[in-house]
Design a protein around this motif. Structure first.
Motif, PDB file in Angstrom:
ATOM      1  N   GLY A   1     -11.549 -15.518  -9.630  1.00  0.00           N
ATOM      2  CA  GLY A   1     -12.622 -14.576  -9.974  1.00  0.00           C
ATOM      3  C   GLY A   1     -12.127 -13.174 -10.296  1.00  0.00           C
TER       4      GLY A   1
ATOM      5  N   ASP B   1     -12.251 -11.493 -14.052  1.00  0.00           N
ATOM      6  CA  ASP B   1     -13.085 -10.295 -14.178  1.00  0.00           C
ATOM      7  C   ASP B   1     -12.304  -9.178 -14.897  1.00  0.00           C
ATOM      8  OD1 ASP B   1     -14.966  -8.324 -13.788  1.00  0.00           O
ATOM      9  OD2 ASP B   1     -15.196  -8.654 -11.632  1.00  0.00           O
TER      10      ASP B   1
ATOM     11  N   HIS C   1     -24.313 -14.347   4.292  1.00  0.00           N
ATOM     12  CA  HIS C   1     -24.168 -13.647   3.001  1.00  0.00           C
ATOM     13  C   HIS C   1     -25.450 -12.861   2.660  1.00  0.00           C
ATOM     14  CE1 HIS C   1     -20.224 -14.691   1.512  1.00  0.00           C
ATOM     15  NE2 HIS C   1     -20.409 -15.973   1.759  1.00  0.00           N
TER      16      HIS C   1
ATOM     17  N   GLY D   1     -18.870 -14.219  -2.823  1.00  0.00           N
ATOM     18  CA  GLY D   1     -17.712 -13.659  -3.527  1.00  0.00           C
ATOM     19  C   GLY D   1     -17.945 -13.314  -4.993  1.00  0.00           C
TER      20      GLY D   1
ATOM     21  N   THR E   1     -17.418 -10.808  -0.197  1.00  0.00           N
ATOM     22  CA  THR E   1     -16.608 -11.962   0.200  1.00  0.00           C
ATOM     23  C   THR E   1     -16.736 -12.141   1.722  1.00  0.00           C
ATOM     24  OG1 THR E   1     -14.738 -10.462   0.186  1.00  0.00           O
ATOM     25  CG2 THR E   1     -14.956 -11.874  -1.707  1.00  0.00           C
ATOM     26  N   ASP E   2     -16.227 -13.268   2.214  1.00  0.00           N
ATOM     27  CA  ASP E   2     -16.440 -13.626   3.621  1.00  0.00           C
ATOM     28  C   ASP E   2     -15.956 -12.552   4.600  1.00  0.00           C
ATOM     29  OD1 ASP E   2     -17.502 -15.915   2.707  1.00  0.00           O
ATOM     30  OD2 ASP E   2     -15.792 -17.197   3.205  1.00  0.00           O
TER      31      ASP E   2
ATOM     32  N   ASP F   1     -12.227 -20.180 -10.285  1.00  0.00           N
ATOM     33  CA  ASP F   1     -10.917 -20.540  -9.723  1.00  0.00           C
ATOM     34  C   ASP F   1     -10.236 -21.632 -10.539  1.00  0.00           C
ATOM     35  OD1 ASP F   1     -11.321 -18.672  -7.729  1.00  0.00           O
ATOM     36  OD2 ASP F   1     -12.140 -20.120  -6.308  1.00  0.00           O
TER      37      ASP F   1
ATOM     38  N   SER G   1     -20.606 -18.258  -4.354  1.00  0.00           N
ATOM     39  CA  SER G   1     -19.281 -18.076  -3.763  1.00  0.00           C
ATOM     40  C   SER G   1     -18.377 -19.200  -4.231  1.00  0.00           C
ATOM     41  CB  SER G   1     -19.401 -18.059  -2.239  1.00  0.00           C
ATOM     42  OG  SER G   1     -19.678 -19.361  -1.782  1.00  0.00           O
ATOM     43  N   GLY G   2     -17.209 -19.311  -3.578  1.00  0.00           N
ATOM     44  CA  GLY G   2     -16.277 -20.370  -3.949  1.00  0.00           C
ATOM     45  C   GLY G   2     -16.791 -21.749  -3.566  1.00  0.00           C
ATOM     46  N   GLY G   3     -17.662 -21.794  -2.556  1.00  0.00           N
ATOM     47  CA  GLY G   3     -18.159 -23.078  -2.082  1.00  0.00           C
ATOM     48  C   GLY G   3     -19.630 -23.320  -2.395  1.00  0.00           C
TER      49      GLY G   3
ATOM     50  N   ASN H   1     -18.418  -9.763  -9.149  1.00  0.00           N
ATOM     51  CA  ASN H   1     -18.115  -9.784 -10.589  1.00  0.00           C
ATOM     52  C   ASN H   1     -18.790  -8.631 -11.335  1.00  0.00           C
ATOM     53  OD1 ASN H   1     -18.836 -10.967 -13.532  1.00  0.00           O
ATOM     54  ND2 ASN H   1     -16.852 -11.684 -12.797  1.00  0.00           N
TER      55      ASN H   1
ATOM     56  N   GLY I   1     -18.000 -19.800  -8.154  1.00  0.00           N
ATOM     57  CA  GLY I   1     -16.661 -19.275  -7.851  1.00  0.00           C
ATOM     58  C   GLY I   1     -15.576 -20.316  -8.093  1.00  0.00           C
TER      59      GLY I   1
ATOM     60  N   HIS J   1     -23.546 -19.847   7.639  1.00  0.00           N
ATOM     61  CA  HIS J   1     -22.680 -19.004   6.807  1.00  0.00           C
ATOM     62  C   HIS J   1     -23.438 -18.383   5.610  1.00  0.00           C
ATOM     63  CE1 HIS J   1     -18.763 -17.955   4.927  1.00  0.00           C
ATOM     64  NE2 HIS J   1     -19.418 -18.188   3.804  1.00  0.00           N
TER      65      HIS J   1
HETATM   66  O1  KG4 Z   1     -17.783 -15.780  -0.408  1.00  0.00           O
HETATM   67  P1  KG4 Z   1     -16.317 -16.032  -0.616  1.00  0.00           P
HETATM   68  O2  KG4 Z   1     -15.351 -15.004  -0.102  1.00  0.00           O
HETATM   69  O3  KG4 Z   1     -15.877 -17.388   0.040  1.00  0.00           O
HETATM   70  C1  KG4 Z   1     -16.653 -18.527   0.047  1.00  0.00           C
HETATM   71  O4  KG4 Z   1     -17.553 -18.633   0.947  1.00  0.00           O
HETATM   72  O5  KG4 Z   1     -16.426 -19.338  -0.866  1.00  0.00           O
HETATM   73  O6  KG4 Z   1     -16.099 -16.274  -2.190  1.00  0.00           O
HETATM   74  C2  KG4 Z   1     -14.850 -16.520  -2.779  1.00  0.00           C
HETATM   75  C3  KG4 Z   1     -15.056 -16.789  -4.262  1.00  0.00           C
HETATM   76  C4  KG4 Z   1     -13.801 -17.278  -4.985  1.00  0.00           C
HETATM   77  O7  KG4 Z   1     -14.146 -18.432  -5.748  1.00  0.00           O
HETATM   78  C5  KG4 Z   1     -13.439 -16.108  -5.901  1.00  0.00           C
HETATM   79  O8  KG4 Z   1     -12.793 -16.506  -7.102  1.00  0.00           O
HETATM   80  C6  KG4 Z   1     -14.802 -15.515  -6.176  1.00  0.00           C
HETATM   81  O9  KG4 Z   1     -15.473 -15.602  -4.952  1.00  0.00           O
HETATM   82  N1  KG4 Z   1     -14.705 -14.105  -6.616  1.00  0.00           N
HETATM   83  C7  KG4 Z   1     -15.101 -13.677  -7.836  1.00  0.00           C
HETATM   84  C8  KG4 Z   1     -14.778 -12.292  -7.903  1.00  0.00           C
HETATM   85  N2  KG4 Z   1     -14.226 -11.931  -6.700  1.00  0.00           N
HETATM   86  C9  KG4 Z   1     -14.196 -13.050  -5.922  1.00  0.00           C
HETATM   87  N3  KG4 Z   1     -15.671 -14.332  -8.864  1.00  0.00           N
HETATM   88  C10 KG4 Z   1     -15.932 -13.635  -9.991  1.00  0.00           C
HETATM   89  N4  KG4 Z   1     -15.649 -12.314 -10.131  1.00  0.00           N
HETATM   90  C11 KG4 Z   1     -15.085 -11.600  -9.132  1.00  0.00           C
HETATM   91  N5  KG4 Z   1     -14.808 -10.291  -9.277  1.00  0.00           N
END
Ligand code: KG4
Ligand code: ZN
Length: 345
Positions: A168, A172, A99, A282, A311-312, A155, A124-126, A286, A151, A95
């Motif tokens: 996020g 932002d 990215h 994700g 994002t994913d 959150d 990302s979130g993870g 920002n 991320g 994964h």
């Molecule tokens: O890559 P992703 O879609 O999923 C994972 O693999 O985790 O990332 C999602 C993460 C979430 O924590 C979300 O809050 C964050 O990306 N995110 C952001 C923004 N848009 C999404 N964080 C900061 N600023 C943003 N504009």
């Protein structure tokens, strides 16, 4: 779905945000169920939009980790079914490598080749990882988060303040109306690897600030805003968000962005061979990070994905699969999902 190396025939993303939103985070059981529900219709729509039949497929790629076990299992099992039924090979993709390939793909679509080795910051979130992406397709780990992902920090802080999920995007937006210098948070002090990250101390500092400023009433007001409208406008948010909280949000974002940018600068110093910096995941959406991580500040050309590929999405998995397809690197149908799969090291 990718035709030749850079030609994306279709891209369909099923969002689960409305399902997880009311819980303030991803609920693993619901995620698996939603994956199961969305899987077949999404693939069928992708084929239809691309104007491609099952019989036209040469291979099928899926991610097998890292991620939530249930969700990985749904995607991987479906892909195995497609491989078996259509008699085509299965390609296993990490994964995180996906990215990185989202950014390489978009550069190629512009006729540009990202110079390697490159630093890759995946936020990302993870995940929060720094790698050296080498020309031979291998990855060398430079640093990673020791606790929360970047991320996840967005959150959790958003949830704490009553802004809902995911945090996020809303942080932002609100940060633009606040003073990032107003609240001073100290950067995490790392023992050992200076390229490792830590965000849990910052999260706790925000919690303390919230407790000592008695925000209960405004947090409740924001929860009500969200109940009235799941997608509030800036004005609706701002009406329920006094200046001090806008300043807090801006200061929090500034601290995370500084932490990421400082690490990238340090990595660029440390890895003399590095010729570019790729930022993906994700959090790469920002706007504060996009403004701060420039070629001038990092000292290397910086590449971000377009917001849609940050994002994913499935395009990034197909893009990472393409070099494997060319090398004939296929996975056995016995391949298991690996929730803690590492990219390197
Ligand atoms: O890559 P992703 O879609 O999923 C994972 O693999 O985790 O990332 C999602 C993460 C979430 O924590 C979300 O809050 C964050 O990306 N995110 C952001 C923004 N848009 C999404 N964080 C900061 N600023 C943003 N504009
Ligand atoms: Zn991701």
């Amino acid at each position: 779905m990718i035709g030749d190396e850079t030609n994306v025939l279709s891209s369909v993303v099923a969002s689960q945000l409305s399902v997880h939103g009311k819980y303030g985070g991803v609920v693993p059981e619901l995620a698996s169920r939603e994956h199961l529900r969305a899987m077949a219709p999404v693939v069928e729509e992708a084929l239809a939009r691309a104007g491609v039949d099952w019989g036209d497929l040469d291979a099928v790629a899926a991610t097998y980790g890292p991620g939530l076990a249930g969700s990985l299992l749904v995607g991987l099992t479906y892909a195995k079914g497609v491989a078996m039924a259509a008699k085509i090979p299965l390609i296993a993709v990490n994964h995180i490598e996906g990215h990185i390939h989202a950014v390489i793909l978009e550069a190629r679509q512009r006729g540009e080749e990202i110079p390697l080795p490159a630093l890759a910051l995946i936020v990302s979130g993870g995940h929060t990882h720094l790698f050296e992406a080498r020309a031979d397709g291998s990855y060398w780990p430079l640093g990673r988060t020791r606790d929360d992902a970047a991320g996840e920090a967005f959150d959790k802080v958003a949830k704490l303040l009553g802004f809902g999920y995911p945090g996020g995007p809303v942080i932002d937006r609100i940060a633009r109306y606040g003073n990032p210098e107003a609240v001073r948070f100290t950067a995490a002090k790392m023992k050992g690897n200076a390229l490792d990250f830590s965000f849990s101390g910052l999260k706790t500092a925000v919690l303390r600030w919230v407790e000592s400023n008695d925000l209960a009433a405004e947090i409740e007001a924001r929860r009500e805003v969200l109940q009235r409208n799941p997608n509030p406008s800036d004005d609706e948010w701002l009406e329920a968000t006094p200046r001090r909280t806008r300043d807090l949000v801006a200061s929090f974002q500034r601290t995370v962005v500084d932490e990421l940018v400082q690490h990238a600068i340090r990595a660029a110093d440390q890895v003399e061979a590095a010729r570019a910096l790729i930022i993906s995941g994700g959090v790469a959406c920002n706007s504060g990070l996009r403004t701060a991580a420039t070629t001038r500040t990092i000292g290397l050309p910086v590449y971000f994905p377009s917001p849609g590929l940050s994002t994913d999405n499935a395009v990034m998995i197909a893009a990472a699969a393409f070099p494997r397809y060319r090398r004939g690197e296929f996975a056995p149908l016995t391949l298991a999902a690996e929730p803690n799969l590492q990219l390197a090291g």
